[in-house]
Design an enzyme around this catalytic site. Structure first.
Site, PDB file in Angstrom:
ATOM      1  N   ASP A 175      25.759  -9.066   0.768  1.00 39.99           N
ATOM      2  CA  ASP A 175      24.825  -8.131   1.403  1.00 39.99           C
ATOM      3  C   ASP A 175      23.876  -8.945   2.273  1.00 39.99           C
ATOM      4  OD1 ASP A 175      25.053  -5.276   0.659  1.00 39.99           O
ATOM      5  OD2 ASP A 175      24.967  -6.047  -1.376  1.00 39.99           O
ATOM      6  N   ARG A 252      15.430  -0.141   5.308  1.00 33.42           N
ATOM      7  CA  ARG A 252      16.708  -0.712   5.727  1.00 33.42           C
ATOM      8  C   ARG A 252      17.386   0.061   6.855  1.00 33.42           C
ATOM      9  NH1 ARG A 252      19.537  -0.377   0.083  1.00 33.42           N
ATOM     10  NH2 ARG A 252      21.246  -1.445   1.131  1.00 33.42           N
ATOM     11  N   LYS A 282      27.495   1.708   5.668  1.00 34.55           N
ATOM     12  CA  LYS A 282      27.098   2.264   4.361  1.00 34.55           C
ATOM     13  C   LYS A 282      25.839   3.101   4.544  1.00 34.55           C
ATOM     14  CE  LYS A 282      24.604  -1.911   2.893  1.00 34.55           C
ATOM     15  NZ  LYS A 282      24.578  -3.057   1.999  1.00 34.55           N
ATOM     16  N   HIS A 295      20.893   4.051  -8.305  1.00 33.90           N
ATOM     17  CA  HIS A 295      20.923   2.892  -9.196  1.00 33.90           C
ATOM     18  C   HIS A 295      20.672   3.319 -10.640  1.00 33.90           C
ATOM     19  CE1 HIS A 295      20.236   0.712  -5.402  1.00 33.90           C
ATOM     20  NE2 HIS A 295      20.807  -0.312  -6.003  1.00 33.90           N
ATOM     21  N   ASP A 366      30.227   1.746  -3.907  1.00 32.59           N
ATOM     22  CA  ASP A 366      29.003   1.038  -4.269  1.00 32.59           C
ATOM     23  C   ASP A 366      29.214   0.504  -5.688  1.00 32.59           C
ATOM     24  OD1 ASP A 366      26.448   0.028  -4.018  1.00 32.59           O
ATOM     25  OD2 ASP A 366      25.562   1.916  -3.365  1.00 32.59           O
TER      26      ASP A 366
END
Length: 441
Positions: A175, A252, A282, A295, A366
């Site tokens: 990443d 991001r 993504k 997450h 992911d």
């Protein structure tokens, strides 16, 4: 004046308070949320169980009547059950790990779809050589302390094992988005977020491509051949979301305008590709509108596909013009699939992406360690993703979960839970990718 004496806490009360949470930990032994305790988890549970057994046995012997012995007797059984549960869960994990290392057709066939995190390179060698993995994931943790030359030698050694075994190269992923997500820095020069390029409209595409080429050359010099970037989720238009503890898309995302995102991401991806690094858009179907943090918890995007046309424009346009891979998020799209999240959804992969869009590039999930899918079992998630026709399954944060996932996937393939035709088509895409890569070299 006599000092006030507080009653000492009862050993029995303390035991019955501790037992339920300890049993929960034992039941979910080696859970990703407890990864930092992995080296001591089993030992701590067994140590506490032995202490509990000792205390309960002592209390049982000190009791003078049958009635008085009832509670310590039950406590004795409870601590014994905790010890047995811990040992059973540890043994079950070790059995799955052992079966993976035994290899075989099913393990190798499913293993080629897995991209795994790791603690150190030594543990990867047997997995790479036996064809039990398809790629590796570099993170700050597993490259800490390595210089650029050392990292390149470690990666080259793994790729040499693959060549000698007659296997395709490993995907070597990281990443390295720029900005707040730059897992290879300082080995790769830290660059500002791609969003910073949009402040000056003149020469935007040229600067984005140069950014990608510069980043790609540095990554390729380390042996990296796939970057999990660019982020093409649309900016949510707000500074932060209290429910989002980890994703932080607002930090991001490139922009809120899908056409601006497409311009920057296309040029950047072309720069990466020109340097020998495969870009990955993504996180489809887009996290800009999603409130929950996948997450930790499940999240949904309840809009209809036609309402997400702008959100999906960068995904379609960038992949069509650059051949980029696409990462699937663990977000439910109930208008497409009411049961499975995008990362595990056969209707989304086969109908929406493959048939309607005509997308034939690589799809990667992911991290399967994430709470949105892990809670139902990482083995089940792996089977569902492979059955959907996803090409690569990422197991990065907690590398131990790879053994559970691959063991479950191999069992699923043997019993027909993974569609043979879809898996074969996926394997063909992986082979085609490596044939094209060799032709371009």
């Amino acid at each position: 004046m006599q000092a006030l004496r507080l009653p000492r806490p009862s050993g029995a009360l303390l035991a019955w308070t501790l037992l339920p949470p300890l049993a929960g930990v034992a039941l979910h032994l080696k859970h990703p949320l407890l990864y930092l305790w992995r080296d001591w988890e089993t030992a701590i549970l067994l140590g506490l169980a032995l202490l509990g057994l000792y205390g309960a046995r002592r209390a049982w012997h000190q009791a003078q009547t049958r009635r008085q012995r009832l509670e310590p007797g039950l406590r004795l059984l409870a601590w014994l059950a905790l010890a047995l549960l811990t040992l059973g869960q540890e043994a079950w994990f070790r059995w799955q790990q052992y079966q993976v290392f035994q290899g075989g057709v099913a393990m190798e066939r499913m293993g080629r779809h897995f991209v795994v995190g790791f603690r150190d390179f030594a543990e990867l060698a047997p997995l790479a050589e036996q064809g039990l993995i398809g790629g590796i994931y570099l993170s700050r943790r597993n490259i800490r302390g390595l210089e650029a030359g050392q990292l390149r030698r470690e990666i080259d050694a793994l790729q040499a094992l693959r060549r000698r075994a007659g296997l395709p190269p490993l995907f070597v992923m990281a990443d390295q988005e720029g900005g707040s997500v730059a897992h290879l820095s300082p080995l790769v020069e830290a660059q500002p977020a791609l969003a910073s390029l949009t402040r000056e409209p003149e020469g935007l595409e040229g600067r984005a491509r140069a950014y990608g080429e510069r980043q790609g050359k540095a990554m390729a010099a380390l042996g990296v051949n796939m970057n999990l970037s660019p982020v093409v989720d649309l900016h949510p238009g707000q500074k932060g979301n209290w429910q989002d503890k980890h994703t932080r898309i607002e930090r991001r995302a490139i922009a809120a305008d899908p056409r601006l995102v497409t311009r920057v991401a296309t040029a950047y991806s072309a720069g990466l590709s020109a340097s020998g690094v495969l870009p990955t858009v993504k996180h489809f179907p887009g996290l800009g509108r999603v409130k929950g943090d996948t997450h930790l918890v499940r999240a949904s995007l309840s809009l209809k596909p036609e309402q997400l046309r702008d959100d999906w424009l960068p995904f379609q346009a960038v992949t069509a013009s650059t051949g980029a891979a696409m990462m699937l998020a663990h977000v439910h799209l109930p208008q497409v699939d009411p049961l499975q999240p995008a990362s595990l959804s056969r209707p989304l992969v086969q109908e929406l992406l493959r048939r309607q869009w005509g997308y034939q590039g690589l799809l990667i999930t992911d991290d399967l360690n994430m709470g949105a899918v892990y809670g139902d079992g990482i083995d089940r998630a792996a089977v569902a993703a492979l059955d959907a026709g996803v090409d690569l399954l990422l197991v990065s944060y907690d590398p131990d979960q790879y053994f559970r996932a691959l063991y479950g996937a191999a069992r699923g393939w043997r019993r027909g839970a993974v569609g043979a035709q879809r898996e074969a088509a996926s394997a063909a895409r992986l082979d085609r990718h490596w044939r094209q890569s060799r032709a371009e070299d």
